[in-house]
Write an enzyme that holds these catalytic residues in place. Structure first.
Site, mmCIF file in Angstrom:
data_model
loop_
_atom_site.group_PDB
_atom_site.id
_atom_site.type_symbol
_atom_site.label_atom_id
_atom_site.label_comp_id
_atom_site.label_asym_id
_atom_site.label_seq_id
_atom_site.Cartn_x
_atom_site.Cartn_y
_atom_site.Cartn_z
ATOM 1 N N GLU A 110 0.986 -1.119 0.174
ATOM 2 C CA GLU A 110 0.008 -0.002 -0.039
ATOM 3 C C GLU A 110 0.875 1.205 -0.130
ATOM 4 O O GLU A 110 1.870 0.986 0.676
ATOM 5 C CB GLU A 110 -1.091 0.046 1.254
ATOM 6 C CG GLU A 110 -2.255 -0.769 1.233
ATOM 7 C CD GLU A 110 -1.981 -2.221 1.793
ATOM 8 O OE1 GLU A 110 -1.083 -2.269 2.640
ATOM 9 O OE2 GLU A 110 -2.738 -3.050 1.767
ATOM 10 N N TYR A 122 8.434 2.370 -7.480
ATOM 11 C CA TYR A 122 7.765 1.040 -7.516
ATOM 12 C C TYR A 122 7.552 0.776 -9.078
ATOM 13 O O TYR A 122 7.458 -0.375 -9.473
ATOM 14 C CB TYR A 122 6.677 0.843 -6.782
ATOM 15 C CG TYR A 122 6.831 1.007 -5.242
ATOM 16 C CD1 TYR A 122 7.749 0.502 -4.680
ATOM 17 C CD2 TYR A 122 5.743 1.826 -4.433
ATOM 18 C CE1 TYR A 122 7.955 0.810 -3.076
ATOM 19 C CE2 TYR A 122 6.019 2.103 -3.159
ATOM 20 C CZ TYR A 122 7.250 1.217 -2.535
ATOM 21 O OH TYR A 122 7.342 1.679 -1.143
#
Ligand SMILES: CC(C)(COP(=O)(O)OP(=O)(O)OC[C@H]1O[C@@H](n2cnc3c(N)ncnc32)[C@H](O)[C@@H]1OP(=O)(O)O)[C@@H](O)C(=O)NCCC(=O)NCCS
Length: 170
Positions: A110, A122
């Site tokens: 998350e 990411y």
């Protein structure tokens, strides 16, 4: 701080916790207390934590929980003085390799909807947004995005891991 020392990534040790907590404190509005890391290292057999060192100095850290076939990224941070020098990428590569070793099929996490730096990091590792948790962060009610990788053992992620490993070596 300019990166002159060699960066290495190793398992976190109890003696690293003070330095890790300092980075955590500088990085998050609601940091984990130092004893939470100690408890994780001593007592959570599903958890794995890594630190990045520039020479001897701890400059970043990351952790996963092994949740059935998912490696869930629990925490990730680089000291503000050492950012944008590839340390986050280096940690993420080691986290992906570790996730494969422990048999995870994917990595999931998350991230705050406003945290564009982390989302960009990411994405360099093929994480994609797969969901949304409204009001997930209890301190200010911000939404979380759920990001996940393709199958770690599939050709795309195997290729990504090999490319990142070669980039670091070169
Ligand atoms: C997110 C974080 C870990 C990135 O660490 P880092 O060591 O600076 O990241 P890297 O230098 O390895 O960056 C790799 C790539 O990610 C992207 N990226 C990283 N920081 C970025 C930023 N501030 N803005 C835009 N893209 C960014 C870029 O694509 C970058 O490649 P480039 O430098 O060649 O352009 C760091 O900013 C941090 O600790 N932030 C606070 C804590 C946090 O948000 N943790 C994540 C919680 S989910």
């Amino acid at each position: 701080m300019a990166l002159t020392a060699r960066v290495s990534v190793d398992p976190m040790r109890l003696e690293d916790v003070a330095a890790v907590h300092e980075i955590e404190r500088l990085s998050f509005q609601t940091p984990w207390p130092a004893h939470a890391f100690e408890q994780e290292l001593k007592g959570n057999r599903l958890a794995r934590y890594l630190v990045a060192r520039a020479g001897e100095r701890v400059v970043g850290f990351a952790g996963i929980w092994s949740m059935v076939d998912d490696a869930h990224v629990t925490t990730f941070g680089v000291h503000p003085d050492w950012r944008r020098q590839g340390i986050g990428r280096h940690l993420l590569l080691n986290l992906a390799e570790l996730s494969l070793v422990i048999g995870a099929r994917r990595m999931t996490l998350e991230v705050r909807a406003s945290n564009h730096a982390a989302q960009a990091l990411y994405r360099t590792f093929d994480f994609d947004i797969v969901g949304h948790r409204p009001g997930y962060y209890t301190d200010d009610g911000e939404d979380a995005l759920i990001m996940t990788t393709p199958e770690l053992d599939g050709p795309a992620m195997r290729g990504r891991i090999a490319t990142e490993r070669a980039r670091l070596a070169g």
